[in-house]
Design a protein around this motif. Structure first.
Motif, PDB file in Angstrom:
ATOM      1  N   PHE A 235     -14.289 -71.373   7.089  1.00 32.32           N
ATOM      2  CA  PHE A 235     -14.509 -70.172   6.294  1.00 32.32           C
ATOM      3  C   PHE A 235     -14.955 -69.034   7.213  1.00 32.32           C
ATOM      4  O   PHE A 235     -15.885 -69.197   8.006  1.00 32.32           O
ATOM      5  CB  PHE A 235     -15.570 -70.422   5.226  1.00 32.32           C
ATOM      6  N   LEU A 236     -14.288 -67.897   7.106  1.00 26.71           N
ATOM      7  CA  LEU A 236     -14.582 -66.736   7.941  1.00 26.71           C
ATOM      8  C   LEU A 236     -15.359 -65.706   7.124  1.00 26.71           C
ATOM      9  O   LEU A 236     -14.885 -65.229   6.093  1.00 26.71           O
ATOM     10  CB  LEU A 236     -13.286 -66.120   8.465  1.00 26.71           C
ATOM     11  N   ASN A 237     -16.550 -65.375   7.602  1.00 22.98           N
ATOM     12  CA  ASN A 237     -17.399 -64.375   6.940  1.00 22.98           C
ATOM     13  C   ASN A 237     -17.992 -63.481   8.035  1.00 22.98           C
ATOM     14  O   ASN A 237     -19.197 -63.335   8.171  1.00 22.98           O
ATOM     15  CB  ASN A 237     -18.494 -65.085   6.136  1.00 22.98           C
ATOM     16  N   VAL A 238     -17.082 -62.873   8.813  1.00 24.91           N
ATOM     17  CA  VAL A 238     -17.487 -62.222  10.058  1.00 24.91           C
ATOM     18  C   VAL A 238     -17.821 -60.741   9.911  1.00 24.91           C
ATOM     19  O   VAL A 238     -18.241 -60.092  10.873  1.00 24.91           O
ATOM     20  CB  VAL A 238     -16.404 -62.402  11.141  1.00 24.91           C
ATOM     21  N   GLY A 239     -17.625 -60.174   8.720  1.00 24.66           N
ATOM     22  CA  GLY A 239     -18.080 -58.813   8.469  1.00 24.66           C
ATOM     23  C   GLY A 239     -17.292 -57.736   9.178  1.00 24.66           C
ATOM     24  O   GLY A 239     -16.141 -57.914   9.578  1.00 24.66           O
ATOM     25  N   ALA A 240     -17.970 -56.589   9.352  1.00 23.32           N
ATOM     26  CA  ALA A 240     -17.333 -55.417   9.944  1.00 23.32           C
ATOM     27  C   ALA A 240     -18.367 -54.632  10.733  1.00 23.32           C
ATOM     28  O   ALA A 240     -19.569 -54.892  10.646  1.00 23.32           O
ATOM     29  CB  ALA A 240     -16.704 -54.542   8.854  1.00 23.32           C
ATOM     30  N   ARG A 241     -17.896 -53.662  11.482  1.00 22.81           N
ATOM     31  CA  ARG A 241     -18.764 -52.842  12.325  1.00 22.81           C
ATOM     32  C   ARG A 241     -18.350 -51.372  12.180  1.00 22.81           C
ATOM     33  O   ARG A 241     -17.240 -51.090  11.693  1.00 22.81           O
ATOM     34  CB  ARG A 241     -18.646 -53.271  13.788  1.00 22.81           C
ATOM     35  N   PRO A 242     -19.202 -50.431  12.601  1.00 23.73           N
ATOM     36  CA  PRO A 242     -18.823 -49.023  12.506  1.00 23.73           C
ATOM     37  C   PRO A 242     -17.560 -48.721  13.311  1.00 23.73           C
ATOM     38  O   PRO A 242     -17.405 -49.179  14.437  1.00 23.73           O
ATOM     39  CB  PRO A 242     -20.036 -48.291  13.090  1.00 23.73           C
ATOM     40  N   THR A 243     -16.679 -47.954  12.697  1.00 22.88           N
ATOM     41  CA  THR A 243     -15.477 -47.498  13.386  1.00 22.88           C
ATOM     42  C   THR A 243     -15.824 -46.323  14.302  1.00 22.88           C
ATOM     43  O   THR A 243     -16.510 -45.390  13.885  1.00 22.88           O
ATOM     44  CB  THR A 243     -14.419 -47.046  12.372  1.00 22.88           C
ATOM     45  N   ILE A 244     -15.351 -46.368  15.520  1.00 25.92           N
ATOM     46  CA  ILE A 244     -15.553 -45.266  16.460  1.00 25.92           C
ATOM     47  C   ILE A 244     -14.214 -44.558  16.628  1.00 25.92           C
ATOM     48  O   ILE A 244     -13.292 -45.103  17.230  1.00 25.92           O
ATOM     49  CB  ILE A 244     -16.080 -45.759  17.819  1.00 25.92           C
ATOM     50  N   PRO A 245     -14.087 -43.352  16.096  1.00 25.69           N
ATOM     51  CA  PRO A 245     -12.798 -42.654  16.131  1.00 25.69           C
ATOM     52  C   PRO A 245     -12.491 -42.090  17.509  1.00 25.69           C
ATOM     53  O   PRO A 245     -13.373 -41.950  18.356  1.00 25.69           O
ATOM     54  CB  PRO A 245     -12.997 -41.523  15.113  1.00 25.69           C
TER      55      PRO A 245
END
Length: 456
Positions: free
Chosen positions: A136-146
């Motif tokens: 099971f993958l529950n690895v989330g997200a991080r802020p995008t740097i444009p």
């Protein structure tokens, strides 16, 4: 090679609870986390940010004390070190609670490190190969740097790093006019910083209807926040006393001390070795899942932010509920049954559920709409907080509520009347004849529904 009944990668708001349920069923489970238990919510999202919002509101109310007949001598001061430590305490209490919970759980093995697939049944972490028939993958997200001109030449903040800031910015530029950026913008304005919000699109909170977006912008401007939309030339340069921010044609460059990049989130899926397992992602990196959260590879599921079906703690937790019901409880629950609801935690907050008016019109239905300004709500007048409005949308033929927005005092709580009715599939007249408690925000809902009108 250690073998497990299940491997959970990522300890956000889905994985740990699913792991605990599987352990309760007698399974041997490995929970792998690269950094901190609790994921974004506990460590860099809901818990620390809403603690900061509470501190900012306390300052705002203190400044308005005279409006309520309360006298406070002298200026209202902010100790940013205390503000920061208070948020960190809330985070650490929650994180340590999870650690204690798992330490006491037989059958659970918590491993800290970066997990990568070797194949669809094998994961490597800290040089050790782990296997399981279910992953099971529950690895989330991080802020995008444009990719913005000059951004790499300056020091900037993200939603993760700004919560550790222990100084008050002289002038904070918030790049991005969506939910995360707006919460920090109002927060730091209330702490005493000058704040400018810069949004590339035509409006703030672009997911919302125009009337909601306009009202949000008015609330922020009323507190002294500068707002620039349609910013088509955002660029940065170092300056002698800080950072120079270019907004676009016709707008003078802005001299700021700090820059917050709040332009979205990127899923943490690029370093998992998903290609070795054959797991498919979309063009933005989100793991594609079916209606039960299963990926295209048998035995692998994706939960929470990384599957692109909700970037909220409550949607992530609901992913756990769906997976647990289907895999452990013999039930049949589907992702498509979820009615999306969320809140924007500016003050007053926005509570939202279901369709916007724009979405309802685009669906081809005959629709009914009713609105009410918060100035018509007794609780709002008694509290001296009358900004915002309520809005509800229903299907004219079925009388089912399609969506609602409450931008106003306690809107994040009052919206649950609509959330519950929609989940119960109750037609709107059921709420129309309810007898709510007085004086509350929710008491206006029957009156609101009594004025439903068909719109063209």
């Amino acid at each position: 090679m250690p073998g497990f009944d299940a491997i959970v990668i990522g300890a956000g708001q889905s994985g740990p609870f699913l792991a605990a349920r599987m352990v309760e069923k007698g399974m041997k489970v490995a929970l792998i986390e690269r950094k901190f238990l609790g994921g974004t919510c506990v460590n860099a999202g809901c818990m620390p940010t809403k603690t900061l919002v509470a501190s900012a509101r306390a300052a705002h109310v203190a400044r308005r004390a005279a409006d309520y007949g309360v006298t406070i001598a002298g200026e209202i001061g902010i100790d940013m070190n205390v503000v920061r430590k208070r948020a960190e305490t809330v985070t650490m209490n929650a994180r340590n609670g999870l650690i204690s919970w798992f330490d006491a759980m037989e059958g659970m093995t918590v491993i800290y490190g970066q997990a990568r697939f070797e194949d669809a049944r094998t994961v490597v972490v800290n040089g050790e190969r782990l296997t399981a028939p279910r992953i099971f993958l529950n690895v989330g997200a991080r802020p995008t740097i444009p990719d913005m001109p000059g951004l790499s030449d300056i020091s900037y903040l993200t939603s993760t790093s700004i919560i550790h800031l222990d100084v008050l910015p002289r002038h904070l530029a918030v790049i991005g006019g969506s939910y995360i950026g707006l919460e920090f913008a109002q927060m730091y304005r209330r702490f005493g910083a000058e704040v400018t919000v810069i949004e590339r699109g035509p409006k703030l909170a672009p997911r919302e209807d125009e009337d909601v977006s306009d009202a949000i912008a008015d609330i922020l401007r009323d507190e002294g926040i500068s707002v620039h939309t349609n910013a088509d030339g955002i660029a940065f340069a170092r300056a002698s006393d800080g950072i120079s921010v270019k907004v676009g044609a016709g707008v003078p460059d802005i001299d700021v001390s700090h820059v917050l990049i709040a332009t979205g989130r990127t899923p943490n899926t690029d370093d998992l070795g998903l290609d070795r397992a054959g797991v498919a992602t979309d063009k933005r990196g989100y793991i594609t899942v079916d209606d039960t959260l299963a990926t295209n590879v048998d035995g692998i599921w994706a939960l929470g932010d990384c599957n692109g079906h909700g970037a909220f703690t409550h949607t992530s937790y609901n992913d756990f509920e769906i997976a647990a019901a289907n895999l452990l409880d013999g039930e049949s629950r589907k992702l498509s049954d979820r009615i999306l609801a969320y809140a924007l935690y500016i003050d007053p907050p926005l509570g939202r559920v279901g369709m916007t008016e724009k979405q309802a019109r685009a669906s081809g239905r005959r629709i009914m709409i009713s609105t009410r300004p918060m100035s018509r709500v007794g609780r709002a007048n008694e509290r001296g907080e009358t900004k915002g409005f309520m809005k509800v949308i229903a299907d004219a033929d079925s009388q089912q509520i399609l969506g609602a927005a409450i931008l106003g005092i306690e809107g994040d709580e009052a919206i649950h009347g609509f959330i519950d009715a929609m989940n119960a599939k109750a037609p709107y007249p059921v709420l129309k004849w309810a007898v709510p408690i007085h004086p509350t925000v929710s008491e206006i809902i029957p009156t609101l529904l009594g004025d439903m009108k068909i719109v063209q």
